[in-house]
Motif scaffolding. Structure first.
Motif, PDB file in Angstrom:
ATOM      1  N   ILE A 193     -10.520   2.636   0.077  1.00 55.48           N
ATOM      2  CA  ILE A 193      -9.103   3.014   0.069  1.00 55.48           C
ATOM      3  C   ILE A 193      -8.546   3.289  -1.321  1.00 55.48           C
ATOM      4  O   ILE A 193      -7.541   3.975  -1.459  1.00 55.48           O
ATOM      5  N   ARG A 194      -9.188   2.788  -2.367  1.00 55.50           N
ATOM      6  CA  ARG A 194      -8.655   2.937  -3.717  1.00 55.50           C
ATOM      7  C   ARG A 194      -8.971   4.329  -4.275  1.00 55.50           C
ATOM      8  O   ARG A 194     -10.070   4.852  -4.081  1.00 55.50           O
ATOM      9  N   ALA A 195      -8.019   4.912  -4.961  1.00 53.50           N
ATOM     10  CA  ALA A 195      -8.241   6.216  -5.582  1.00 53.50           C
ATOM     11  C   ALA A 195      -9.348   6.108  -6.618  1.00 53.50           C
ATOM     12  O   ALA A 195      -9.451   5.105  -7.340  1.00 53.50           O
ATOM     13  N   GLY A 196     -10.182   7.140  -6.674  1.00 48.86           N
ATOM     14  CA  GLY A 196     -11.316   7.127  -7.591  1.00 48.86           C
ATOM     15  C   GLY A 196     -10.917   7.363  -9.039  1.00 48.86           C
ATOM     16  O   GLY A 196      -9.853   7.837  -9.344  1.00 48.86           O
ATOM     17  N   LEU A 229       0.821  -1.208   0.000  1.00 49.42           N
ATOM     18  CA  LEU A 229       0.000   0.000   0.000  1.00 49.42           C
ATOM     19  C   LEU A 229       0.858   1.263   0.000  1.00 49.42           C
ATOM     20  O   LEU A 229       0.440   2.305  -0.519  1.00 49.42           O
ATOM     21  N   THR A 230       2.061   1.193   0.553  1.00 52.64           N
ATOM     22  CA  THR A 230       2.994   2.314   0.444  1.00 52.64           C
ATOM     23  C   THR A 230       3.367   2.538  -1.014  1.00 52.64           C
ATOM     24  O   THR A 230       3.386   3.680  -1.508  1.00 52.64           O
ATOM     25  N   SER A 231       3.640   1.437  -1.724  1.00 52.94           N
ATOM     26  CA  SER A 231       3.912   1.546  -3.163  1.00 52.94           C
ATOM     27  C   SER A 231       2.688   2.065  -3.915  1.00 52.94           C
ATOM     28  O   SER A 231       2.811   2.844  -4.868  1.00 52.94           O
ATOM     29  N   ALA A 232       1.498   1.634  -3.472  1.00 53.06           N
ATOM     30  CA  ALA A 232       0.265   2.100  -4.109  1.00 53.06           C
ATOM     31  C   ALA A 232       0.094   3.601  -3.934  1.00 53.06           C
ATOM     32  O   ALA A 232      -0.318   4.310  -4.871  1.00 53.06           O
ATOM     33  N   ARG A 233       0.404   4.115  -2.751  1.00 46.34           N
ATOM     34  CA  ARG A 233       0.305   5.569  -2.525  1.00 46.34           C
ATOM     35  C   ARG A 233       1.262   6.320  -3.434  1.00 46.34           C
ATOM     36  O   ARG A 233       0.893   7.346  -4.036  1.00 46.34           O
ATOM     37  N   GLU A 234       2.485   5.804  -3.576  1.00 49.41           N
ATOM     38  CA  GLU A 234       3.465   6.457  -4.455  1.00 49.41           C
ATOM     39  C   GLU A 234       3.023   6.425  -5.904  1.00 49.41           C
ATOM     40  O   GLU A 234       3.360   7.325  -6.687  1.00 49.41           O
ATOM     41  N   ALA A 235       2.259   5.391  -6.279  1.00 53.40           N
ATOM     42  CA  ALA A 235       1.781   5.266  -7.655  1.00 53.40           C
ATOM     43  C   ALA A 235       0.451   5.982  -7.881  1.00 53.40           C
ATOM     44  O   ALA A 235      -0.102   5.929  -8.979  1.00 53.40           O
ATOM     45  N   GLY A 236      -0.074   6.634  -6.841  1.00 58.11           N
ATOM     46  CA  GLY A 236      -1.336   7.337  -6.969  1.00 58.11           C
ATOM     47  C   GLY A 236      -2.550   6.440  -6.958  1.00 58.11           C
ATOM     48  O   GLY A 236      -3.633   6.845  -7.400  1.00 58.11           O
ATOM     49  N   GLU A 237      -2.409   5.209  -6.408  1.00 56.18           N
ATOM     50  CA  GLU A 237      -3.518   4.258  -6.397  1.00 56.18           C
ATOM     51  C   GLU A 237      -4.374   4.342  -5.125  1.00 56.18           C
ATOM     52  O   GLU A 237      -5.447   3.734  -5.071  1.00 56.18           O
ATOM     53  N   LEU A 238      -3.903   5.067  -4.095  1.00 60.50           N
ATOM     54  CA  LEU A 238      -4.668   5.169  -2.855  1.00 60.50           C
ATOM     55  C   LEU A 238      -5.447   6.477  -2.818  1.00 60.50           C
ATOM     56  O   LEU A 238      -4.983   7.511  -3.286  1.00 60.50           O
ATOM     57  N   ARG A 239      -6.622   6.409  -2.224  1.00 63.50           N
ATOM     58  CA  ARG A 239      -7.421   7.602  -2.005  1.00 63.50           C
ATOM     59  C   ARG A 239      -6.659   8.568  -1.083  1.00 63.50           C
ATOM     60  O   ARG A 239      -5.959   8.137  -0.168  1.00 63.50           O
ATOM     61  N   ALA A 240      -6.796   9.835  -1.322  1.00 64.50           N
ATOM     62  CA  ALA A 240      -6.113  10.837  -0.500  1.00 64.50           C
ATOM     63  C   ALA A 240      -6.497  10.672   0.961  1.00 64.50           C
ATOM     64  O   ALA A 240      -7.664  10.468   1.299  1.00 64.50           O
ATOM     65  N   GLY A 241      -5.490  10.752   1.826  1.00 65.28           N
ATOM     66  CA  GLY A 241      -5.727  10.651   3.255  1.00 65.28           C
ATOM     67  C   GLY A 241      -5.649   9.245   3.812  1.00 65.28           C
ATOM     68  O   GLY A 241      -5.703   9.058   5.035  1.00 65.28           O
ATOM     69  N   VAL A 242      -5.530   8.234   2.951  1.00 63.44           N
ATOM     70  CA  VAL A 242      -5.428   6.846   3.425  1.00 63.44           C
ATOM     71  C   VAL A 242      -3.983   6.563   3.829  1.00 63.44           C
ATOM     72  O   VAL A 242      -3.063   6.703   3.025  1.00 63.44           O
ATOM     73  N   ALA A 243      -3.776   6.169   5.080  1.00 59.55           N
ATOM     74  CA  ALA A 243      -2.440   5.829   5.582  1.00 59.55           C
ATOM     75  C   ALA A 243      -2.189   4.337   5.360  1.00 59.55           C
ATOM     76  O   ALA A 243      -3.000   3.500   5.782  1.00 59.55           O
TER      77      ALA A 243
END
Length: 215
Positions: A212-215, A155-169
């Motif tokens: 949790i997934r970016a829209g 999920l850390t990699s997902a955040r870096e790739a823009g795959e996580l919804r904003a604000g999801v830790a």
């Protein structure tokens, strides 16, 4: 000039050399048979209410034969838990080879795990033995921590790739997913003997990954 003839005993000697391999193969099959029988019983009855005699009866062997391979009931429990944990690295490797993105990799991991909890008696027995750890006089691995760490990394990699919804830790999401998954399989176990692990997890998974997934 004709080739020299091998002495008659040469073939017999070759057969003798293979006998240890055959014995090892038979021993491995017997150990697996005992382990599967114990896993079925631990899943059905739990550790306290399963005896070595129960295991011997289940696999149609003598207690002495079971003790030859597993000297204590605790040794059986440890072997099953070890086999339980050995399932996951193979699963992770095969999913990694599918080339999915980080979030879809987590989705696939938990889908695969749900199928294993529904169908694999070693996974089922390992989970029950982990819950019953206080009743087992032997050290067992601490559950859940590897799952949380692996999912947090993805999920850390997902955040870096823009795959996580904003604000999801990633750490919070990883703990929530692991708690939800193992809670879901436990509820399925209590209510339906895990017969509906997969559909129940599909329902919960759709909600969680939508959150949790970016829209």
């Amino acid at each position: 000039m004709s080739e020299p003839q091998l002495p008659a005993f040469a073939r017999k000697e070759a057969r003798v050399r293979t006998s240890p391999d055959l014995k090892q193969e038979r021993s491995a099959r017997t150990r697996h048979r005992v382990l599967m029988g114990a896993a079925e019983l631990f899943t059905e009855r739990g550790f306290r209410h399963t005896s070595v005699k129960d295991v011997a009866d289940r696999v149609e062997m003598t207690k002495g034969a079971v003790y030859f391979h597993y000297p204590t009931k605790e040794a059986l429990a440890v072997a099953i838990v070890d086999e339980h944990y050995a399932r996951w690295p193979k699963m992770f490797g095969e999913i990694r080879d599918e080339g999915l993105g980080p979030v879809d990799t987590v989705v696939r991991m938990l889908e695969w795990a749900a199928e294993a909890f529904q169908d694999d008696v070693i996974v089922q027995a390992g989970a029950r033995l982990q819950i019953e750890r206080p009743q087992i006089d032997v050290e067992l691995p601490t559950p859940y921590v590897d799952w949380i760490a692996r999912i947090e990394s993805l999920l850390t990699s997902a955040r870096e790739a823009g795959e996580l919804r904003a604000g999801v830790a990633p750490d919070e999401a990883a703990r929530s997913l692991v708690s939800a998954f193992f809670g879901s399989q436990h509820v399925s176990d209590v209510l339906n003997s895990r017969a509906d692990v997969v559909p129940r997890w599909q329902e919960l998974s759709a909600l969680l990954f939508h959150a949790i997934r970016a829209g």
